[in-house]
Design an enzyme around this catalytic site. Structure first.
Site, mmCIF file in Angstrom:
data_model
loop_
_atom_site.group_PDB
_atom_site.id
_atom_site.type_symbol
_atom_site.label_atom_id
_atom_site.label_comp_id
_atom_site.label_asym_id
_atom_site.label_seq_id
_atom_site.Cartn_x
_atom_site.Cartn_y
_atom_site.Cartn_z
ATOM 1 N N GLY A 23 90.177 137.331 -45.900
ATOM 2 C CA GLY A 23 90.402 136.037 -45.252
ATOM 3 C C GLY A 23 90.979 135.051 -46.257
ATOM 4 O O GLY A 23 90.581 135.048 -47.412
ATOM 5 N N GLY A 32 85.518 143.134 -50.034
ATOM 6 C CA GLY A 32 86.256 144.225 -49.375
ATOM 7 C C GLY A 32 87.531 144.570 -50.139
ATOM 8 O O GLY A 32 87.778 145.725 -50.493
ATOM 9 N N ASP A 67 82.853 132.368 -48.737
ATOM 10 C CA ASP A 67 81.452 132.752 -48.549
ATOM 11 C C ASP A 67 80.619 132.691 -49.832
ATOM 12 O O ASP A 67 79.399 132.678 -49.771
ATOM 13 C CB ASP A 67 81.359 134.186 -48.000
ATOM 14 C CG ASP A 67 82.070 134.357 -46.679
ATOM 15 O OD1 ASP A 67 82.297 133.336 -46.002
ATOM 16 O OD2 ASP A 67 82.401 135.496 -46.320
ATOM 17 N N MET A 113 80.637 129.369 -41.248
ATOM 18 C CA MET A 113 80.895 130.774 -41.602
ATOM 19 C C MET A 113 79.943 131.261 -42.697
ATOM 20 O O MET A 113 79.150 130.486 -43.240
ATOM 21 C CB MET A 113 82.336 130.935 -42.042
ATOM 22 C CG MET A 113 83.327 130.927 -40.893
ATOM 23 S SD MET A 113 84.984 131.270 -41.483
ATOM 24 C CE MET A 113 85.865 131.438 -39.934
ATOM 25 N N GLU A 125 76.689 131.530 -39.427
ATOM 26 C CA GLU A 125 77.017 132.424 -38.295
ATOM 27 C C GLU A 125 76.167 133.698 -38.283
ATOM 28 O O GLU A 125 75.989 134.326 -37.239
ATOM 29 C CB GLU A 125 78.503 132.786 -38.311
ATOM 30 C CG GLU A 125 78.907 133.564 -39.565
ATOM 31 C CD GLU A 125 80.398 133.887 -39.643
ATOM 32 O OE1 GLU A 125 81.133 133.679 -38.674
ATOM 33 O OE2 GLU A 125 80.824 134.381 -40.723
ATOM 34 N N ARG A 179 74.092 119.688 -28.478
ATOM 35 C CA ARG A 179 75.529 119.997 -28.444
ATOM 36 C C ARG A 179 75.880 120.846 -29.660
ATOM 37 O O ARG A 179 75.240 120.734 -30.710
ATOM 38 C CB ARG A 179 76.365 118.718 -28.487
ATOM 39 C CG ARG A 179 76.262 117.866 -27.250
ATOM 40 C CD ARG A 179 76.994 118.516 -26.064
ATOM 41 N NE ARG A 179 77.041 117.612 -24.916
ATOM 42 C CZ ARG A 179 76.060 117.488 -24.023
ATOM 43 N NH1 ARG A 179 74.952 118.181 -24.141
ATOM 44 N NH2 ARG A 179 76.190 116.650 -23.005
ATOM 45 N N LEU A 217 88.624 125.929 -39.592
ATOM 46 C CA LEU A 217 88.899 124.677 -40.318
ATOM 47 C C LEU A 217 88.380 124.785 -41.745
ATOM 48 O O LEU A 217 88.978 124.252 -42.679
ATOM 49 C CB LEU A 217 88.175 123.514 -39.646
ATOM 50 C CG LEU A 217 88.895 122.688 -38.603
ATOM 51 C CD1 LEU A 217 88.033 121.514 -38.214
ATOM 52 C CD2 LEU A 217 90.239 122.195 -39.136
ATOM 53 N N GLN A 218 87.227 125.496 -41.903
ATOM 54 C CA GLN A 218 86.636 125.566 -43.245
ATOM 55 C C GLN A 218 87.398 126.505 -44.171
ATOM 56 O O GLN A 218 87.115 126.575 -45.358
ATOM 57 C CB GLN A 218 85.142 125.904 -43.191
ATOM 58 C CG GLN A 218 84.793 127.254 -42.674
ATOM 59 C CD GLN A 218 83.430 127.301 -41.975
ATOM 60 O OE1 GLN A 218 82.407 127.160 -42.601
ATOM 61 N NE2 GLN A 218 83.447 127.513 -40.669
ATOM 62 N N ARG A 219 88.387 127.222 -43.639
ATOM 63 C CA ARG A 219 89.230 128.053 -44.515
ATOM 64 C C ARG A 219 90.559 127.366 -44.829
ATOM 65 O O ARG A 219 91.378 127.914 -45.588
ATOM 66 C CB ARG A 219 89.495 129.403 -43.843
ATOM 67 C CG ARG A 219 88.299 130.321 -43.764
ATOM 68 C CD ARG A 219 88.606 131.708 -44.280
ATOM 69 N NE ARG A 219 89.740 132.314 -43.646
ATOM 70 C CZ ARG A 219 89.665 133.300 -42.744
ATOM 71 N NH1 ARG A 219 88.488 133.772 -42.373
ATOM 72 N NH2 ARG A 219 90.746 133.814 -42.237
#
Ligand SMILES: Nc1ncnc2c1ncn2[C@@H]1O[C@H](COP(=O)(O)OP(=O)(O)OP(=O)(O)O)[C@@H](O)[C@H]1O
Ligand SMILES: O=P(O)(O)OC[C@H]1O[C@](O)(CO)[C@@H](O)[C@@H]1O
Ligand SMILES: [Mg+2]
Length: 362
Positions: A12, A118, A141, A183, A236, A280, A287-289
Site C-alpha cells: 500500500g 509483505g 501501520d 487502518m 479496523e 455515528r 485518506l490516511q494513506r
C-alpha cells in the site's frame, strides 16, 4: 566503480515514498555518480522490462512534498505467486526466474525494495536466490520490527488526529457518540497514538479484545460528569472478546488477503443498543494513506533513501535501513519480518492512555 541500482515501491502506498526515491536518486547520482533504474508498479515491473526506466535528477525534481509514489505500487504483485487467467480461472505461477533474469539483463548491481512486511518478504526470497537486495521499511501501520518507526506512519497519525479534532465539535454539539475507524490490520498503532493525541475517550485495538460493557460504562460515567458526548477510535482489526475481526470482503482470486472493515458500524450498533444515545461512524479509509508527508516523514524518507544507497556501496545486502532512537542504522530483513511489531497491551503507551482515563475496553 560505477553501479546501476534498481528501486521499486511495493505494498500500500504512503506519504514519504517519493522522499525515499528522491533520496536514493540524488545520493546515487551526486555522491557516487551511479545510475538509477525505477521499476514501476512494485514487483510487477520486474516481469516487464518496458516498466523499467532511468531515474535522473530531473525525474525527482519537485517530488519531495508529494504523496503517493511516482513509480506506482501494488499490494497484489508477487513474482513467486503471480496471478494468471487460465481457462477462465485464476492460477498462481512462479515467475521469479523471469524477475531475476530481468534484473540481470538490466545490469542491476542492487535492488532497493521499499515496502512493508509483505514486499520485504518477497525481497528476502529474491536475496536468497542471489539478488543483491537492500530494503527500506515503509507502512502507515508501523508494524515492522527492528525499526522504531516506518515512514508514512507519522503522516497517517497527523491525518487521523486532525480528523478527531474535527469530529469532537460535531459530537459535542449533537451529544453523540462518534466512532472513527482507522487502518492497521493487525497492529493498533494508528488507533492508539491518534486516539491519545486527539483526545479520544475509548480506543479499540486488535491487541486488546474489548468488552462492550466496559465501553458503555465509560460513556455513561462521562455523561454523569456532564460530558454528553464521547469519541471512540477503533482500529479496523479490533474485535470483541470471544468475537472475530470484521471482514468487509473475503479473499478472492485477485486478493489473497481479506479486506477488513465494519468494526465502526458494529460498535455503533452495540453502543446504541445499551445506551440512550445516537452513534455515528466515520471511516477514515485511504485518506490516511494520502497527502503531503509530514516533516518527520520527509526527513526519515530522505535519510532512509541515502542510507540504502550507502548500504549498496558497502555491500550490505539482505538488510534494511532502520531508525533506532535518533540514529539511522541497518537491520536484517529476516528478523524485521518474521513477526509483526504490535502494540504491547501492558506497555507504557497503553498505560499512559489508561492513566488519563481512556478506556481500551478491558
Ligand atoms: N508472508 C508473505 N510472504 C510472501 N509474500 C507476501 C506475504 N504477505 C504478503 N505478501 C505479498 O506481498 C505483497 C505486498 O504485501 P502487502 O500488501 O502486505 O504490502 P506490504 O509491502 O506489506 O505493505 P503494507 O502492508 O504496508 O501495505 C502482496 O503481493 C502479497 O501477496
Ligand atoms: O489499499 P487496500 O488494498 O484497501 O489495503 C488496505 C490495507 O493497507 C494498509 O493501508 C497498509 O498495509 C492497511 O492498513 C489496510 O488494511
Ligand atoms: Mg503488509
Amino acid at each position: 566503480m560505477s553501479k546501476k541500482i534498481g528501486i521499486l515501491t511495493g505494498g500500500g502506498d504512503c506519504p514519504g515514498l517519493n522522499a525515499v526515491i528522491r533520496g536514493v536518486v540524488k545520493s546515487a547520482v551526486i555522491r557516487h555518480g551511479w545510475e538509477v533504474i525505477g521499476i514501476e508498479d512494485g514487483f510487477d515491473g520486474l516481469l516487464d522490462i518496458n516498466k523499467c526506466r532511468p531515474l535522473t535528477l530531473e525525474s525527482v525534481r519537485g517530488i519531495l512534498p508529494r504523496g503517493g509514489t511516482i513509480l506506482g505500487s501494488t499490494n497484489r504483485g508477487n513474482p513467486f505467486l503471480f496471478p494468471m487467467e487460465e481457462n477462465g480461472r485464476t492460477v498462481h505461477v512462479d515467475f521469479s526466474d523471469r524477475a531475476i533474469e530481468n534484473i540481470r539483463s538490466l545490469g542491476l548491481d542492487a535492488l532497493i525494495t521499499v515496502g512493508g512486511e509483505g514486499s520485504l518478504k518477497i525481497a528476502l526470497e529474491l536475496w536468497k536466490r542471489g539478488v543483491p537486495v537492500v530494503g527500506v521499511p515503509k507502512t502507515i501501520d508501523n508494524d515492522l520490527r527492528e525499526t522504531d518507526f516506518t515512514f508514512g506512519f507519522n503522516t497517517a497519525l497527523e491525518t487521523a488526529t486532525d480528523a478527531l479534532d474535527k469530529l469532537h465539535t460535531t459530537a459535542e454539539s449533537h451529544h453523540r457518540v462518534m466512532i472513527m475507524e482507522v487502518m492497521g490490520r493487525y497492529a493498533g498503532w494508528i488507533a492508539l497514538e491518534s486516539g491519545i493525541a486527539g483526545g479520544a475517550d475509548v480506543i479499540l485495538i486488535p491487541e486488546i479484545p474489548y468488552d462492550i460493557e466496559k465501553i458503555c460504562q465509560a460513556i455513561r460515567r462521562r455523561c454523569e460528569r456532564g460530558s454528553r458526548f464521547s469519541i471512540i477510535v477503533a482500529g479496523e482489526g479490533a474485535f470483541p472478546i470471544g468475537g472475530d475481526r470484521l471482514v468487509a470482503k473475503g479473499p478472492d482470486e485477485r486478493n489473497a488477503i481479506e479486506r477488513l472493515g465494519g468494526i465502526g458500524q458494529f460498535v455503533a450498533h452495540q453502543v446504541e443498543k445499551c445506551l440512550e444515545m445516537d452513534a455515528r461512524v466515520m471511516v477514515l479509509g485511504h485518506l490516511q494513506r494520502g497527502g503531503s508527508p509530514s516533516t518527520f516523514d520527509r526527513a526519515l524518507g530522505t535519510r532512509f533513501g541515502t542510507k540504502a544507497v550507502a548500504m549498496v556501496a558497502a555491500g550490505q545486502f539482505g538488510q534494511m535501513t532502520c531508525l533506532k532512537g535518533r540514529t539511522i542504522g541497518t537491520a536484517s530483513i529476516e528478523s524485521a519480518t518474521n513477526a509483526l511489531n504490535t502494540v504491547d497491551p501492558d506497555g507504557e503507551i497503553v498505560k499512559a492512555a489508561e492513566d488519563i482515563g481512556i478506556t481500551l475496553g478491558r
